[in-house]
Design a protein around this motif. Structure first.
Motif, mmCIF file in Angstrom:
data_model
loop_
_atom_site.group_PDB
_atom_site.id
_atom_site.type_symbol
_atom_site.label_atom_id
_atom_site.label_comp_id
_atom_site.label_asym_id
_atom_site.label_seq_id
_atom_site.Cartn_x
_atom_site.Cartn_y
_atom_site.Cartn_z
ATOM 1 N N ASP A 290 0.849 -1.183 0.000
ATOM 2 C CA ASP A 290 0.000 0.000 0.000
ATOM 3 C C ASP A 290 0.891 1.242 0.000
ATOM 4 O O ASP A 290 1.811 1.346 0.816
ATOM 5 C CB ASP A 290 -0.888 -0.007 1.249
ATOM 6 N N LEU A 291 0.615 2.183 -0.928
ATOM 7 C CA LEU A 291 1.518 3.326 -1.056
ATOM 8 C C LEU A 291 1.361 4.332 0.074
ATOM 9 O O LEU A 291 2.322 4.975 0.473
ATOM 10 C CB LEU A 291 1.323 4.009 -2.415
ATOM 11 N N ALA A 292 0.151 4.479 0.597
ATOM 12 C CA ALA A 292 -0.062 5.470 1.658
ATOM 13 C C ALA A 292 0.583 5.016 2.969
ATOM 14 O O ALA A 292 1.240 5.812 3.640
ATOM 15 C CB ALA A 292 -1.554 5.730 1.846
ATOM 16 N N GLY B 102 2.613 2.141 3.373
ATOM 17 C CA GLY B 102 3.829 1.336 3.240
ATOM 18 C C GLY B 102 3.638 -0.096 3.704
ATOM 19 O O GLY B 102 4.577 -0.878 3.751
ATOM 20 N N CYS C 25 -1.992 6.515 -7.180
ATOM 21 C CA CYS C 25 -2.119 5.055 -7.256
ATOM 22 C C CYS C 25 -2.143 4.477 -5.831
ATOM 23 O O CYS C 25 -1.452 4.973 -4.945
ATOM 24 C CB CYS C 25 -0.919 4.516 -8.036
ATOM 25 N N ASP C 26 -2.990 3.464 -5.598
ATOM 26 C CA ASP C 26 -3.163 2.952 -4.233
ATOM 27 C C ASP C 26 -2.085 1.966 -3.805
ATOM 28 O O ASP C 26 -1.622 2.001 -2.672
ATOM 29 C CB ASP C 26 -4.532 2.259 -4.108
ATOM 30 N N GLN C 27 -1.743 1.047 -4.701
ATOM 31 C CA GLN C 27 -0.828 -0.029 -4.324
ATOM 32 C C GLN C 27 0.156 -0.311 -5.443
ATOM 33 O O GLN C 27 -0.125 -0.028 -6.609
ATOM 34 C CB GLN C 27 -1.625 -1.318 -4.029
ATOM 35 N N ARG D 259 2.831 7.360 -7.017
ATOM 36 C CA ARG D 259 2.344 7.938 -5.769
ATOM 37 C C ARG D 259 1.728 9.315 -6.027
ATOM 38 O O ARG D 259 0.647 9.623 -5.541
ATOM 39 C CB ARG D 259 3.504 8.058 -4.768
ATOM 40 N N LYS D 260 2.433 10.106 -6.850
ATOM 41 C CA LYS D 260 1.955 11.454 -7.168
ATOM 42 C C LYS D 260 0.600 11.404 -7.881
ATOM 43 O O LYS D 260 -0.250 12.263 -7.692
ATOM 44 C CB LYS D 260 3.003 12.151 -8.042
ATOM 45 N N LEU E 245 7.857 4.539 -8.727
ATOM 46 C CA LEU E 245 7.053 4.603 -7.507
ATOM 47 C C LEU E 245 6.619 6.048 -7.227
ATOM 48 O O LEU E 245 5.446 6.308 -6.943
ATOM 49 C CB LEU E 245 7.845 4.052 -6.322
ATOM 50 N N ALA E 246 7.564 6.984 -7.335
ATOM 51 C CA ALA E 246 7.257 8.391 -7.037
ATOM 52 C C ALA E 246 6.189 8.917 -7.982
ATOM 53 O O ALA E 246 5.260 9.617 -7.555
ATOM 54 C CB ALA E 246 8.532 9.233 -7.150
#
Ligand code: C2E
Ligand code: CA
Ligand code: CA
Ligand code: CA
Length: 241
Positions: A9-11, A13, A214-216, A210-211, A206-207
């Protein structure tokens, strides 16, 4: 055998999923990857018993981990091929795998491709609805690579879209791929679906993801697909959250 690849999960981790991926290891020989045998298994129909084995093994492993308090709350994702979906009563196969293992339906996620839906939308709707009613999560794999009618997305009881690796690879250098990924994320979110990007290998990818909200993510940046012992080792060494 199955190897398992973490989904993060990006939010937060946090580790949120493990995708079961088939491996074939003939004794004393090099590992054979699914790209080399799944198409043949699809052609011959062997994918049906193989797929059933995958489902039962993944559910049994998931139950073991949940009982041991390892990977608590982490969903097990299993790939279903079109042939498997169409040729047998997939709902009872899934029910049996769950009942036999004691795995809870909510710990399981099934990954299907757009072709599963487009082959027979009517039948697929009913099947997916039954799986969803059982509490199994559903995601669309390789999203954007097949032919799908976007109108189906809102009619199917889907929980997530997976952006295919082919769009992620050049996401930071190819404006078209970046635009496609952005559009898929926006589409998914406006339909209240989660979105997961496959094949994330670099911090730059990834960056970017995330910007874009994207959720995961899933990919070598987090981890390769791993055998059970390696995965448990990483977990106990606190290398995965
Ligand atoms: P898929 O479902 O799209 O799975 C993701 C594939 O991308 C996996 O390849 C995984 O190892 C690879 N991958 C993940 N992260 C990265 C990355 O960062 N970089 C690169 N280059 N690759 C990455 P794999 O394990 O070889 O599987 C290939 C395909 O075979 C899968 O694609 C899936 O369609 C199929 N497959 C695998 N296991 C099963 C199964 O149990 N049942 C069925 N029906 N199909 C399976
Ligand atoms: Ca998959
Ligand atoms: Ca796939
Ligand atoms: Ca893919």
């Amino acid at each position: 055998m199955l190897h398992y690849q973490p989904q993060m999960d990006l939010a937060s981790g946090a580790l949120v999923g493990l995708e079961a991926l088939l491996r074939w290891q003939p004794p004393g020989q090099a590992m054979i990857y699914p790209g080399d045998f799944i198409p043949i298994a699809e052609e011959t129909g062997l994918i049906v018993p193989i797929g059933e084995w995958v489902l039962r093994s993944a559910c049994a492993q998931q139950k073991k981990w949940q009982d041991a308090g390892m990977f608590a709350g982490v969903r097990m994702a299993v790939n279903l091929s079109t042939r498997q979906f169409g040729q047998q009563d997939i709902v009872s196969t899934v029910l049996n795998a769950l009942a036999e293992s004691g795995c809870s339906p909510s710990w399981l996620e099934l990954e299907i491709t757009e072709s599963v839906i487009m082959d027979n939308p009517q039948a697929a709707t009913e099947t997916l609805q039954r799986l969803s009613d059982m509490g199994v999560h559903l995601s669309i794999d390789d999203f954007g690579t097949g032919y799908s009618s976007l109108s189906y997305l809102k009619r199917f009881p889907i929980d997530a879209l997976k952006i295919d690796r082919s769009f992620v690879r050049d996401i930071t250098v190819d404006a078209d791929d970046a635009a496609i990924a952005q559009a898929v994320i926006a589409l998914a979110h406006s339909l209240k679906l989660k979105v997961i990007a496959e094949g994330v290998e670099t911090a730059e990818q990834l960056a970017f993801l995330r910007k874009q909200g994207c959720d995961q993510i899933q990919g070598y940046y987090v981890s390769q697909p791993l055998a059970i012992d390696k995965l448990e080792q990483l977990m106990s060494d606190n290398k995965l959250r």
